[in-house]
Design an enzyme around this catalytic site. Sequence first.
Site, mmCIF file in Angstrom:
data_model
loop_
_atom_site.group_PDB
_atom_site.id
_atom_site.type_symbol
_atom_site.label_atom_id
_atom_site.label_comp_id
_atom_site.label_asym_id
_atom_site.label_seq_id
_atom_site.Cartn_x
_atom_site.Cartn_y
_atom_site.Cartn_z
ATOM 1 N N THR A 50 11.246 -8.395 -11.546
ATOM 2 C CA THR A 50 10.566 -9.686 -11.636
ATOM 3 C C THR A 50 9.444 -9.729 -10.605
ATOM 4 O O THR A 50 9.646 -9.384 -9.438
ATOM 5 C CB THR A 50 11.573 -10.827 -11.409
ATOM 6 O OG1 THR A 50 12.576 -10.706 -12.408
ATOM 7 C CG2 THR A 50 10.904 -12.180 -11.497
ATOM 8 N N GLY A 95 0.810 -1.217 0.000
ATOM 9 C CA GLY A 95 0.000 0.000 0.000
ATOM 10 C C GLY A 95 0.844 1.268 0.000
ATOM 11 O O GLY A 95 0.529 2.231 -0.699
ATOM 12 N N SER A 96 1.914 1.270 0.767
ATOM 13 C CA SER A 96 2.768 2.464 0.842
ATOM 14 C C SER A 96 3.371 2.770 -0.523
ATOM 15 O O SER A 96 3.442 3.924 -0.940
ATOM 16 C CB SER A 96 3.907 2.255 1.846
ATOM 17 O OG SER A 96 3.387 1.976 3.120
ATOM 18 N N SER A 137 -3.902 -2.933 -0.574
ATOM 19 C CA SER A 137 -2.801 -3.744 -0.042
ATOM 20 C C SER A 137 -3.297 -5.125 0.384
ATOM 21 O O SER A 137 -4.374 -5.244 0.974
ATOM 22 C CB SER A 137 -2.185 -3.018 1.156
ATOM 23 O OG SER A 137 -1.184 -3.808 1.746
ATOM 24 N N ALA A 138 -2.497 -6.156 0.100
ATOM 25 C CA ALA A 138 -2.936 -7.532 0.362
ATOM 26 C C ALA A 138 -3.015 -7.891 1.844
ATOM 27 O O ALA A 138 -3.942 -8.582 2.271
ATOM 28 C CB ALA A 138 -2.006 -8.512 -0.356
ATOM 29 N N HIS A 139 -2.055 -7.408 2.634
ATOM 30 C CA HIS A 139 -2.003 -7.928 4.015
ATOM 31 C C HIS A 139 -3.089 -7.356 4.924
ATOM 32 O O HIS A 139 -3.249 -7.794 6.062
ATOM 33 C CB HIS A 139 -0.608 -7.747 4.628
ATOM 34 C CG HIS A 139 -0.271 -6.359 5.077
ATOM 35 N ND1 HIS A 139 -0.361 -5.984 6.389
ATOM 36 C CD2 HIS A 139 0.169 -5.276 4.405
ATOM 37 C CE1 HIS A 139 0.023 -4.714 6.513
ATOM 38 N NE2 HIS A 139 0.347 -4.264 5.310
ATOM 39 N N CYS A 169 3.276 7.064 17.792
ATOM 40 C CA CYS A 169 3.504 6.272 16.587
ATOM 41 C C CYS A 169 4.524 5.184 16.874
ATOM 42 O O CYS A 169 5.074 5.101 17.961
ATOM 43 C CB CYS A 169 3.917 7.146 15.419
ATOM 44 S SG CYS A 169 5.466 7.970 15.649
HETATM 45 C C1 PLP Z 1 -1.611 -0.236 6.063
HETATM 46 C C2 PLP Z 1 -1.916 1.021 5.316
HETATM 47 C C3 PLP Z 1 -1.055 1.507 4.328
HETATM 48 C C4 PLP Z 1 0.263 0.865 4.022
HETATM 49 O O1 PLP Z 1 0.134 -0.357 3.394
HETATM 50 P P1 PLP Z 1 1.387 -1.370 3.389
HETATM 51 O O2 PLP Z 1 0.977 -2.467 2.499
HETATM 52 O O3 PLP Z 1 1.588 -1.780 4.816
HETATM 53 O O4 PLP Z 1 2.554 -0.585 2.853
HETATM 54 C C5 PLP Z 1 -1.423 2.645 3.657
HETATM 55 N N1 PLP Z 1 -2.569 3.279 3.924
HETATM 56 C C6 PLP Z 1 -3.434 2.843 4.854
HETATM 57 C C7 PLP Z 1 -4.711 3.573 5.078
HETATM 58 C C8 PLP Z 1 -3.130 1.713 5.596
HETATM 59 O O5 PLP Z 1 -3.973 1.291 6.533
#
Ligand code: PLP
Length: 393
Positions: free
Chosen positions: A238, A72-73, A200-202, A326
Amino acid sequence: MNKRVYFDYSATTPMKKEVLEEMLPFFNIEFGNPSSIHSFGRQGKSVLDTARDKIAKTLNAKSDEIFFTGGGSEADNWAIKGVAFANKAKGNHIITTKIEHHAVLHTCEYLEKEGFEVTYLDVDQYGLVDVDDVKNAIKDNTILITIIYANNEIGTIQPIKEIAQVSKEKGVIFHTDAVQAYGNEIIDVIDLSVDLMSISAHKVYGPKGVGALYIKRGTKIHQLIHGGAQEKRRRAGTENIPGIVGFGKASEMAYENIEDHINKLIRLRDKMINELMEKIPYTRLNGHPTKRLPGNVNLSFEFIEGESLLLSLDMVGIAGSSGSACTSGSLDPSHVLMAIGLSHEVAHGSLRLTIGDFTTEEDVDYVIEKLPPIVDRLRQMSPLYEKVKGGNK
Ligand SMILES: *Cc1c(COP(=O)(O)O)cnc(C)c1O
């Protein structure tokens, strides 16, 4: 051994068994590089396409609008820097909010150092952005609006469709960080009319280190990583095949029974909020009461300190998260809680408990049983609380 209950689904989720099983062959048996011509490679290529199709389907996007990233980042960074640098000739103004995830906030701060101008919009007491504020902030040189879909701390869900509409009318590119909303909301990129969306997958019971950026066809954006031709020459390297396969499976599963998932979470969430607020005096709910993520509980308990609360909860096996500091261990209160108008003291006494697919009613009851006496015990140590209590008699 004490009971252990997980209430931190917004930080990350455990991978589903089915997701793991789907991923396993791609670590060693089906290990081909999708860029290779031979049969090993072709197999990799086809699973990549399948995963992309599955994710596109959950968003009502086209497959060629889904670009895999390392999370996600990375998707947030790409969307914001990619649009900023690609549209520099048109303007240098970006609009965002004060309650973004750090992946957005720190990227915007970086761009300010690079000569871009950023407007950080205020939010109301519930964490909602005013659509008129967005409209009024748009200038001739505005090139990008980036606003979080659902906030990771307080759970507030923004009027994304209305904001996207305003952007569209003014011809400004619109990005939303939907990492928390994905899998917890029904999302249709056509209906919403967004240009870019990070997921984001996790956060949806998939693997860590893989995500995606939805890029609407025709959106002017720079490539992210220079090198090979992967991801249509936009993100070289890759591909993380096992991760992407897992993401595809997790996304598919997340949307199979999305209504049931949402309803279950909302029921547990509201039970927890109502019972905790009834049992614990001097408590406030942070975020919007109804426009909020189905699994988000965020409460501030006056006269206590979030860190000691988390430690006490951990001792009885409850894993939550605090809104006060944080991960760096800094003592600065959360920028989100500051933005909704909490004082430093109240922000420091905040607790986020997030519910997910594996949360049971029993887990929720356990928190409702354990939390009130812990808060009470911690308050007994607060001289301020003694004074208030005395005054109220
Ligand atoms: C967790 C999160 C991210 C970051 O995602 P990652 O896959 O951990 O890099 C970004 N934005 C929000 C709102 C999130 O909750």
